[in-house]
Motif scaffolding. Sequence first.
Motif, PDB file in Angstrom:
ATOM      1  N   GLY A  31      42.742 -26.956  78.318  1.00  0.00           N
ATOM      2  CA  GLY A  31      43.197 -28.458  77.655  1.00  0.00           C
ATOM      3  C   GLY A  31      43.876 -27.635  76.706  1.00  0.00           C
ATOM      4  N   TRP A  32      43.578 -26.919  76.175  1.00  0.00           N
ATOM      5  CA  TRP A  32      44.559 -26.887  74.944  1.00  0.00           C
ATOM      6  C   TRP A  32      45.987 -26.503  74.849  1.00  0.00           C
ATOM      7  CZ3 TRP A  32      42.759 -28.081  70.003  1.00  0.00           C
ATOM      8  CH2 TRP A  32      41.837 -28.774  69.774  1.00  0.00           C
ATOM      9  N   ALA A  33      47.523 -26.374  74.485  1.00  0.00           N
ATOM     10  CA  ALA A  33      48.395 -25.861  73.934  1.00  0.00           C
ATOM     11  C   ALA A  33      48.596 -25.440  72.724  1.00  0.00           C
ATOM     12  CB  ALA A  33      48.822 -26.670  74.936  1.00  0.00           C
ATOM     13  N   GLU A  34      50.231 -24.733  72.682  1.00  0.00           N
ATOM     14  CA  GLU A  34      49.948 -24.087  71.600  1.00  0.00           C
ATOM     15  C   GLU A  34      51.312 -25.160  70.951  1.00  0.00           C
ATOM     16  OE1 GLU A  34      52.335 -20.470  69.891  1.00  0.00           O
ATOM     17  OE2 GLU A  34      51.784 -19.650  71.715  1.00  0.00           O
ATOM     18  N   THR A  35      50.865 -25.652  69.636  1.00  0.00           N
ATOM     19  CA  THR A  35      51.618 -26.927  69.105  1.00  0.00           C
ATOM     20  C   THR A  35      52.450 -26.749  67.427  1.00  0.00           C
ATOM     21  OG1 THR A  35      52.063 -28.885  68.761  1.00  0.00           O
ATOM     22  CG2 THR A  35      49.724 -27.653  67.968  1.00  0.00           C
ATOM     23  N   THR A  36      52.625 -27.079  66.812  1.00  0.00           N
ATOM     24  CA  THR A  36      53.293 -27.114  65.187  1.00  0.00           C
ATOM     25  C   THR A  36      51.904 -27.243  64.721  1.00  0.00           C
ATOM     26  OG1 THR A  36      54.201 -29.149  65.804  1.00  0.00           O
ATOM     27  CG2 THR A  36      55.469 -27.371  66.456  1.00  0.00           C
ATOM     28  N   GLU A  37      52.301 -27.267  63.824  1.00  0.00           N
ATOM     29  CA  GLU A  37      51.476 -27.565  62.099  1.00  0.00           C
ATOM     30  C   GLU A  37      51.085 -29.254  62.295  1.00  0.00           C
ATOM     31  OE1 GLU A  37      52.514 -25.846  58.049  1.00  0.00           O
ATOM     32  OE2 GLU A  37      52.690 -24.337  58.718  1.00  0.00           O
ATOM     33  N   PRO A  38      49.784 -29.779  61.893  1.00  0.00           N
ATOM     34  CA  PRO A  38      49.272 -31.148  61.675  1.00  0.00           C
ATOM     35  C   PRO A  38      50.297 -32.190  61.131  1.00  0.00           C
ATOM     36  CG  PRO A  38      47.950 -29.582  61.300  1.00  0.00           C
ATOM     37  CD  PRO A  38      48.468 -28.618  61.407  1.00  0.00           C
ATOM     38  N   GLU A  39      50.442 -33.310  61.687  1.00  0.00           N
ATOM     39  CA  GLU A  39      51.192 -34.346  61.193  1.00  0.00           C
ATOM     40  C   GLU A  39      50.586 -35.295  60.563  1.00  0.00           C
ATOM     41  OE1 GLU A  39      54.143 -34.657  64.231  1.00  0.00           O
ATOM     42  OE2 GLU A  39      55.080 -32.894  64.166  1.00  0.00           O
ATOM     43  N   PRO A  40      51.098 -36.225  59.683  1.00  0.00           N
ATOM     44  CA  PRO A  40      49.755 -37.379  59.432  1.00  0.00           C
ATOM     45  C   PRO A  40      49.899 -38.198  61.137  1.00  0.00           C
ATOM     46  CG  PRO A  40      52.221 -37.546  58.278  1.00  0.00           C
ATOM     47  CD  PRO A  40      51.972 -35.842  59.427  1.00  0.00           C
ATOM     48  N   GLY A  41      48.436 -39.096  61.005  1.00  0.00           N
ATOM     49  CA  GLY A  41      47.893 -38.902  62.225  1.00  0.00           C
ATOM     50  C   GLY A  41      47.390 -38.438  62.945  1.00  0.00           C
ATOM     51  N   ASP A  42      47.507 -36.883  63.094  1.00  0.00           N
ATOM     52  CA  ASP A  42      46.861 -36.207  63.499  1.00  0.00           C
ATOM     53  C   ASP A  42      45.019 -35.678  63.075  1.00  0.00           C
ATOM     54  OD1 ASP A  42      48.434 -35.346  65.336  1.00  0.00           O
ATOM     55  OD2 ASP A  42      48.925 -33.716  64.193  1.00  0.00           O
ATOM     56  N   MET A  43      44.722 -35.223  64.279  1.00  0.00           N
ATOM     57  CA  MET A  43      43.259 -34.928  63.046  1.00  0.00           C
ATOM     58  C   MET A  43      42.839 -33.634  63.561  1.00  0.00           C
ATOM     59  SD  MET A  43      41.294 -37.606  62.281  1.00  0.00           S
ATOM     60  CE  MET A  43      39.633 -37.208  62.029  1.00  0.00           C
ATOM     61  N   VAL A  44      41.883 -32.514  62.287  1.00  0.00           N
ATOM     62  CA  VAL A  44      42.148 -30.919  62.703  1.00  0.00           C
ATOM     63  C   VAL A  44      40.766 -30.738  61.995  1.00  0.00           C
ATOM     64  CG1 VAL A  44      42.910 -29.237  61.242  1.00  0.00           C
ATOM     65  CG2 VAL A  44      44.606 -31.166  61.089  1.00  0.00           C
ATOM     66  N   TRP A  45      40.376 -30.461  63.418  1.00  0.00           N
ATOM     67  CA  TRP A  45      38.900 -29.086  63.147  1.00  0.00           C
ATOM     68  C   TRP A  45      39.250 -28.144  61.884  1.00  0.00           C
ATOM     69  CZ3 TRP A  45      34.993 -30.423  65.102  1.00  0.00           C
ATOM     70  CH2 TRP A  45      35.367 -30.995  67.052  1.00  0.00           C
ATOM     71  N   MET A  46      38.102 -28.813  60.831  1.00  0.00           N
ATOM     72  CA  MET A  46      37.978 -27.403  59.590  1.00  0.00           C
ATOM     73  C   MET A  46      36.594 -27.122  59.551  1.00  0.00           C
ATOM     74  SD  MET A  46      40.001 -29.476  57.517  1.00  0.00           S
ATOM     75  CE  MET A  46      40.043 -28.013  55.819  1.00  0.00           C
ATOM     76  N   GLU A  47      36.239 -25.932  59.355  1.00  0.00           N
ATOM     77  CA  GLU A  47      35.073 -25.635  59.414  1.00  0.00           C
ATOM     78  C   GLU A  47      34.332 -25.445  57.686  1.00  0.00           C
ATOM     79  OE1 GLU A  47      33.674 -21.879  61.051  1.00  0.00           O
ATOM     80  OE2 GLU A  47      35.275 -21.027  61.582  1.00  0.00           O
ATOM     81  N   HIS A  48      33.140 -25.482  57.281  1.00  0.00           N
ATOM     82  CA  HIS A  48      32.742 -24.099  56.133  1.00  0.00           C
ATOM     83  C   HIS A  48      32.203 -23.150  55.727  1.00  0.00           C
ATOM     84  CE1 HIS A  48      30.751 -24.418  51.902  1.00  0.00           C
ATOM     85  NE2 HIS A  48      32.028 -25.247  52.024  1.00  0.00           N
ATOM     86  N   PRO A  49      32.510 -22.130  55.432  1.00  0.00           N
ATOM     87  CA  PRO A  49      31.575 -21.033  55.924  1.00  0.00           C
ATOM     88  C   PRO A  49      30.446 -20.868  55.467  1.00  0.00           C
ATOM     89  CG  PRO A  49      33.544 -20.772  54.677  1.00  0.00           C
ATOM     90  CD  PRO A  49      33.295 -22.010  54.863  1.00  0.00           C
ATOM     91  N   GLU A  50      30.356 -21.439  54.465  1.00  0.00           N
ATOM     92  CA  GLU A  50      28.657 -21.324  53.961  1.00  0.00           C
ATOM     93  C   GLU A  50      27.808 -21.769  54.756  1.00  0.00           C
ATOM     94  OE1 GLU A  50      28.562 -22.466  49.733  1.00  0.00           O
ATOM     95  OE2 GLU A  50      30.640 -21.052  49.172  1.00  0.00           O
TER      96      GLU A  50
END
Length: 116
Positions: A31-50
């Motif tokens: 269900g994921w598709a290629e898109t542009t960089e995040p814009e205001p209003g988007d939520m972004v998955w992030m991780e902390h490697p440590e």
Amino acid sequence: MAKTDYWMADGYGNKALVEGAAERDRWKPLGWAETTEPEPGDMVWMEHPETGGRQRFAAAVIEQWQGLGWHPAAPPEPVDVLHDSQLVDQAAPVASAVVPKSTDRTAASGTTPKES
């Protein structure tokens, strides 16, 4: 040769950054598709490697969280509820049979009712 990073979106305002075409192609059927960089209003998955932590952050705060060691990443692996050993259906408890008590006193006393 370095892998290319791809921004992906799930259609619900969530974006993630995956590394390489193989990873991009793996997320497309989910269900994921290629898109542009995040814009205001988007939520972004992030991780902390440590810590191994993974969380969604508002796109507006990505830079602040990157200063704390977080970076955009792929979303968490999907869970297959039909085959996940941690989500196995549990058998329903078996109810004991309840025998109702008779409220008919004549049946309990062994006598027959009088005819009128």
